[in-house]
Design an enzyme around this catalytic site. Structure first.
Site, PDB file in Angstrom:
ATOM      1  N   LEU A  11     159.727  40.307 -33.949  1.00  0.00           N
ATOM      2  CA  LEU A  11     159.431  39.398 -32.833  1.00  0.00           C
ATOM      3  C   LEU A  11     160.585  39.224 -31.831  1.00  0.00           C
ATOM      4  N   THR A  67     162.535  38.951 -50.082  1.00  0.00           N
ATOM      5  CA  THR A  67     162.073  38.099 -48.993  1.00  0.00           C
ATOM      6  C   THR A  67     161.385  36.834 -49.506  1.00  0.00           C
ATOM      7  N   ASP A  68     161.388  35.796 -48.676  1.00  0.00           N
ATOM      8  CA  ASP A  68     160.641  34.570 -49.031  1.00  0.00           C
ATOM      9  C   ASP A  68     159.123  34.798 -48.933  1.00  0.00           C
ATOM     10  N   GLU A  69     158.705  35.903 -48.319  1.00  0.00           N
ATOM     11  CA  GLU A  69     157.253  36.128 -48.147  1.00  0.00           C
ATOM     12  C   GLU A  69     156.538  36.357 -49.476  1.00  0.00           C
ATOM     13  N   LEU A  86     168.680  47.323 -50.407  1.00  0.00           N
ATOM     14  CA  LEU A  86     167.954  46.791 -49.233  1.00  0.00           C
ATOM     15  C   LEU A  86     166.923  47.774 -48.703  1.00  0.00           C
ATOM     16  N   THR A 115     164.754  56.566 -41.833  1.00  0.00           N
ATOM     17  CA  THR A 115     163.385  56.497 -41.292  1.00  0.00           C
ATOM     18  C   THR A 115     163.523  56.019 -39.840  1.00  0.00           C
ATOM     19  N   ASP A 133     166.659  59.668 -50.232  1.00  0.00           N
ATOM     20  CA  ASP A 133     165.421  58.892 -50.348  1.00  0.00           C
ATOM     21  C   ASP A 133     165.408  58.190 -51.710  1.00  0.00           C
ATOM     22  N   GLU A 177     160.421  49.556 -46.625  1.00  0.00           N
ATOM     23  CA  GLU A 177     159.585  49.425 -45.428  1.00  0.00           C
ATOM     24  C   GLU A 177     159.507  47.925 -45.218  1.00  0.00           C
ATOM     25  N   PRO A 228     153.513  39.526 -26.356  1.00  0.00           N
ATOM     26  CA  PRO A 228     152.338  39.340 -27.206  1.00  0.00           C
ATOM     27  C   PRO A 228     152.560  38.273 -28.270  1.00  0.00           C
ATOM     28  N   TYR A 274     152.923  44.199 -47.390  1.00  0.00           N
ATOM     29  CA  TYR A 274     154.398  44.172 -47.437  1.00  0.00           C
ATOM     30  C   TYR A 274     154.878  43.206 -48.512  1.00  0.00           C
ATOM     31  N   SER A 296     154.178  44.259 -52.019  1.00  0.00           N
ATOM     32  CA  SER A 296     155.045  45.343 -52.515  1.00  0.00           C
ATOM     33  C   SER A 296     156.435  44.798 -52.860  1.00  0.00           C
ATOM     34  N   LYS A 297     156.928  43.835 -52.079  1.00  0.00           N
ATOM     35  CA  LYS A 297     158.234  43.238 -52.388  1.00  0.00           C
ATOM     36  C   LYS A 297     158.129  42.393 -53.669  1.00  0.00           C
TER      37      LYS A 297
HETATM   38  P1  NAD Z   1     164.965  47.646 -41.756  1.00  0.00           P
HETATM   39  O1  NAD Z   1     163.558  48.107 -41.668  1.00  0.00           O
HETATM   40  O2  NAD Z   1     165.724  47.332 -40.524  1.00  0.00           O
HETATM   41  O3  NAD Z   1     165.844  48.743 -42.543  1.00  0.00           O
HETATM   42  C1  NAD Z   1     165.355  49.392 -43.688  1.00  0.00           C
HETATM   43  C2  NAD Z   1     166.301  50.555 -43.990  1.00  0.00           C
HETATM   44  O4  NAD Z   1     165.830  51.218 -45.184  1.00  0.00           O
HETATM   45  C3  NAD Z   1     166.336  51.623 -42.888  1.00  0.00           C
HETATM   46  O5  NAD Z   1     167.663  52.008 -42.635  1.00  0.00           O
HETATM   47  C4  NAD Z   1     165.539  52.779 -43.480  1.00  0.00           C
HETATM   48  O6  NAD Z   1     165.951  54.052 -42.996  1.00  0.00           O
HETATM   49  C5  NAD Z   1     165.842  52.622 -44.962  1.00  0.00           C
HETATM   50  N1  NAD Z   1     164.810  53.231 -45.825  1.00  0.00           N
HETATM   51  C6  NAD Z   1     163.464  53.076 -45.733  1.00  0.00           C
HETATM   52  N2  NAD Z   1     162.854  53.822 -46.675  1.00  0.00           N
HETATM   53  C7  NAD Z   1     163.842  54.425 -47.394  1.00  0.00           C
HETATM   54  C8  NAD Z   1     163.845  55.290 -48.515  1.00  0.00           C
HETATM   55  N3  NAD Z   1     162.705  55.720 -49.075  1.00  0.00           N
HETATM   56  N4  NAD Z   1     165.028  55.710 -49.008  1.00  0.00           N
HETATM   57  C9  NAD Z   1     166.207  55.306 -48.431  1.00  0.00           C
HETATM   58  N5  NAD Z   1     166.258  54.501 -47.361  1.00  0.00           N
HETATM   59  C10 NAD Z   1     165.096  54.052 -46.851  1.00  0.00           C
HETATM   60  O7  NAD Z   1     164.945  46.413 -42.753  1.00  0.00           O
HETATM   61  P2  NAD Z   1     165.807  45.081 -42.749  1.00  0.00           P
HETATM   62  O8  NAD Z   1     165.164  44.102 -41.871  1.00  0.00           O
HETATM   63  O9  NAD Z   1     167.225  45.422 -42.564  1.00  0.00           O
HETATM   64  O10 NAD Z   1     165.560  44.591 -44.247  1.00  0.00           O
HETATM   65  C11 NAD Z   1     166.391  45.038 -45.307  1.00  0.00           C
HETATM   66  C12 NAD Z   1     165.896  44.444 -46.619  1.00  0.00           C
HETATM   67  O11 NAD Z   1     165.925  43.034 -46.558  1.00  0.00           O
HETATM   68  C13 NAD Z   1     164.459  44.821 -46.979  1.00  0.00           C
HETATM   69  O12 NAD Z   1     164.396  45.040 -48.356  1.00  0.00           O
HETATM   70  C14 NAD Z   1     163.646  43.596 -46.579  1.00  0.00           C
HETATM   71  O13 NAD Z   1     162.508  43.473 -47.391  1.00  0.00           O
HETATM   72  C15 NAD Z   1     164.642  42.500 -46.852  1.00  0.00           C
HETATM   73  N6  NAD Z   1     164.486  41.289 -46.018  1.00  0.00           N
HETATM   74  C16 NAD Z   1     164.404  41.393 -44.663  1.00  0.00           C
HETATM   75  C17 NAD Z   1     164.304  40.236 -43.884  1.00  0.00           C
HETATM   76  C18 NAD Z   1     164.230  40.287 -42.384  1.00  0.00           C
HETATM   77  O14 NAD Z   1     164.001  39.255 -41.749  1.00  0.00           O
HETATM   78  N7  NAD Z   1     164.441  41.419 -41.748  1.00  0.00           N
HETATM   79  C19 NAD Z   1     164.275  38.990 -44.515  1.00  0.00           C
HETATM   80  C20 NAD Z   1     164.357  38.920 -45.900  1.00  0.00           C
HETATM   81  C21 NAD Z   1     164.477  40.084 -46.643  1.00  0.00           C
HETATM   82  O1  TDX Z   2     154.514  40.868 -31.341  1.00  0.00           O
HETATM   83  C1  TDX Z   2     154.575  39.951 -32.178  1.00  0.00           C
HETATM   84  N1  TDX Z   2     153.951  38.774 -31.913  1.00  0.00           N
HETATM   85  C2  TDX Z   2     153.932  37.728 -32.785  1.00  0.00           C
HETATM   86  O2  TDX Z   2     153.357  36.674 -32.496  1.00  0.00           O
HETATM   87  C3  TDX Z   2     155.263  40.099 -33.437  1.00  0.00           C
HETATM   88  C4  TDX Z   2     155.959  41.385 -33.783  1.00  0.00           C
HETATM   89  C5  TDX Z   2     155.251  39.027 -34.313  1.00  0.00           C
HETATM   90  N2  TDX Z   2     154.587  37.881 -34.002  1.00  0.00           N
HETATM   91  C6  TDX Z   2     154.624  36.748 -34.962  1.00  0.00           C
HETATM   92  C7  TDX Z   2     154.240  37.107 -36.381  1.00  0.00           C
HETATM   93  C8  TDX Z   2     155.101  36.161 -37.205  1.00  0.00           C
HETATM   94  O3  TDX Z   2     154.457  34.906 -37.314  1.00  0.00           O
HETATM   95  O4  TDX Z   2     155.987  36.335 -35.033  1.00  0.00           O
HETATM   96  C9  TDX Z   2     156.370  35.973 -36.358  1.00  0.00           C
HETATM   97  C10 TDX Z   2     157.521  36.856 -36.799  1.00  0.00           C
HETATM   98  O5  TDX Z   2     157.019  38.177 -36.933  1.00  0.00           O
HETATM   99  P1  TDX Z   2     157.932  39.390 -37.452  1.00  0.00           P
HETATM  100  O6  TDX Z   2     159.159  39.467 -36.614  1.00  0.00           O
HETATM  101  O7  TDX Z   2     157.062  40.588 -37.553  1.00  0.00           O
HETATM  102  O8  TDX Z   2     158.413  38.873 -38.875  1.00  0.00           O
HETATM  103  P2  TDX Z   2     157.592  38.411 -40.186  1.00  0.00           P
HETATM  104  O9  TDX Z   2     156.250  38.997 -40.223  1.00  0.00           O
HETATM  105  O10 TDX Z   2     157.698  36.918 -40.259  1.00  0.00           O
HETATM  106  O11 TDX Z   2     158.507  39.092 -41.345  1.00  0.00           O
HETATM  107  C11 TDX Z   2     159.938  39.131 -41.229  1.00  0.00           C
HETATM  108  O12 TDX Z   2     160.562  38.160 -42.015  1.00  0.00           O
HETATM  109  C12 TDX Z   2     160.572  38.332 -43.412  1.00  0.00           C
HETATM  110  C13 TDX Z   2     160.480  40.505 -41.586  1.00  0.00           C
HETATM  111  O13 TDX Z   2     159.810  41.490 -40.830  1.00  0.00           O
HETATM  112  C14 TDX Z   2     160.354  40.791 -43.042  1.00  0.00           C
HETATM  113  O14 TDX Z   2     160.958  42.044 -43.378  1.00  0.00           O
HETATM  114  C15 TDX Z   2     161.053  39.713 -43.815  1.00  0.00           C
HETATM  115  O15 TDX Z   2     160.877  39.903 -45.188  1.00  0.00           O
END
Ligand code: NAD
Ligand code: TDX
Length: 351
Positions: free
Chosen positions: A197, A132-134, A85, A40, A63, A88, A212, A157, A160-161
């Site tokens: 962020l 996620t902790d969310e 992993l 994606t 997919d 979305e 922002p 989000y 769904s998790k």
């Molecule tokens: P990301 O958005 O960077 O990557 C998601 C990946 O999944 C991408 O490579 C995308 O192409 C793939 N994908 C999406 N839909 C798909 C589908 N239908 N089939 C196959 N592949 C698909 O996400 P991330 O930040 O690397 O997060 C990975 C996992 O960890 C997620 O499950 C997220 O909920 C979890 N997580 C993320 C964070 C964070 O801070 N980023 C924290 C805790 C948990």
């Molecule tokens: O432009 C911005 N301005 C802003 O103030 C963005 C993108 C975010 N924010 C704030 C929102 C949140 O309080 O910053 C904080 C962090 O935002 P994100 O980076 O969007 O992360 P968050 O919403 O906390 O979620 C992330 O952590 C848990 C990941 O996106 C998730 O995938 C993970 O599960």
């Protein structure tokens, strides 16, 4: 435990998945690591160039929501374990298009579970669900999430998790599928898509664009370096108790405003700009709908049972991360192409 494994890493071309694949491919030459990713907007094979010619690595485009794609990869690659992993992952996008999150995170996870249930007969085969902790909702000024915290997701989000976590546990309870789940706090590091962020802010500072900040900037997140998250996944995959959950956090809480000030300090220093010269770029914008106030994670179980702890101090981790974005400007230019700019304008221009 089987020594020969064919591990399907779903979402392996994303931010965390690509760091995990690099760790597994290099550390376990006896395993076959299969990256299964739909590519994606968030998936980027450029994140995996370091391992693309490794003998124990394969990429399969597919997919998780397609029964056909999932059945094919399970059979052709003789998948023994899944580290899931693919998702979305961006809260703001879940506010503008919730249905895609249900499709991928809930139905996609179920499709994978159905195939695992059909293909596997041994408790040695493990389904590791990365979450996620969310899912626990939002904290006030005090307290921490841990493995006993009740689920209370607030955004499409996190809902769904949370649904996917429950479905994984239900397949364990009902069908005897061997699983483990981890719930991690906010990750940061190299290769993160600049909708999140930290890379968004660093990129905007570099280009002298407004930064922002949603609402008052007082919301708090617990940040963990991605390298420490994937080390935790490795430990939990190999040694975590089956049928259990592990919380993973950085003990590293920052208000968004303080974090942005730190990023300004580090980025200005890197660019040889006068200390604090980018502070004027901060722009408080309309808050995120339903914005969770605070996340904080207690990782005692993981630390005590599996001897895991974060390896980098927040200062080291943030400094390395800023340097990576400053030194990988071509990566940043390629991912902030036309599609990204359409997203950026919709998300920020009228805010
Ligand atoms: P990301 O958005 O960077 O990557 C998601 C990946 O999944 C991408 O490579 C995308 O192409 C793939 N994908 C999406 N839909 C798909 C589908 N239908 N089939 C196959 N592949 C698909 O996400 P991330 O930040 O690397 O997060 C990975 C996992 O960890 C997620 O499950 C997220 O909920 C979890 N997580 C993320 C964070 C964070 O801070 N980023 C924290 C805790 C948990
Ligand atoms: O432009 C911005 N301005 C802003 O103030 C963005 C993108 C975010 N924010 C704030 C929102 C949140 O309080 O910053 C904080 C962090 O935002 P994100 O980076 O969007 O992360 P968050 O919403 O906390 O979620 C992330 O952590 C848990 C990941 O996106 C998730 O995938 C993970 O599960």
């Amino acid at each position: 435990m089987q020594s020969k494994k064919n591990i399907l890493v779903t979402g392996g071309a994303g931010f965390i998945g690509s760091h995990l694949i690099k760790l597994l491919v290099n550390k376990y030459p006896q395993y076959r690591i299969i990256c299964f990713d739909k590519l994606t907007y968030a998936g980027n094979l450029e994140n995996l160039t370091e391992v693309e010619t490794a003998e124990n690595y394969t990429f399969v485009k597919g997919d998780i929501s397609s029964e056909e794609n999932v059945a094919k990869v399970f059979h052709e690659e003789e998948v023994t374990d899944v580290i899931h992993l693919a998702a979305e992952s961006h809260v703001d996008r879940s506010i503008s298009n919730p249905s895609q999150f249900i499709e991928t995170n809930v139905l996609g996870t179920t499709t994978l579970l159905n195939e695992a249930k059909k293909s596997w007969s041994s408790v040695e085969n493990l389904f590791y669900h990365v979450s996620t902790d969310e899912v626990f909702g939002s904290l006030g000024k005090e307290g921490f999430f841990n493995e006993e915290t009740s689920y209370d997701p607030k955004s499409p989000y996190s809902a769904s998790k949370a649904a996917s976590d429950h479905i994984v546990r239900a397949y364990g309870h009902t069908f005897g599928l061997s699983y483990v789940i981890s719930n991690c706090s906010n990750n940061y590091g190299a290769n993160q898509f600049p909708e999140k962020l930290i890379p968004l802010v660093v990129n905007n500072i570099k280009n002298s664009k407004p930064i922002p900040l949603y609402g008052t900037g007082d919301n708090i997140r617990d940040w963990l370096w991605v390298g420490d998250h994937v080390r935790a996944i490795d430990e939990i995959f190999h040694k975590g108790k089956r049928g259990e959950t592990y919380c993973v956090g950085g003990e590293n809480e920052w208000s968004n405003l303080d974090l942005v000030k730190l990023l300004i300090h580090l980025t200005d220093k890197h660019l040889d700009r006068k200390e604090g010269s980018s502070l004027g770029l901060i722009k408080f914008v309309t808050d995120r709908a339903g914005h969770d106030f605070r996340y904080a994670v207690n990782s005692r179980k993981l630390m005590e049972e599996l001897s895991w702890k974060p390896s980098l101090t927040p200062e080291e981790g943030m400094s390395q991360t800023v340097s990576w974005y400053m030194e990988n400007t071509e990566w940043m230019s390629r991912v902030t192409n036309g599609i990204y700019m359409d997203y950026y304008h919709k998300q920020y221009l009228k805010r």
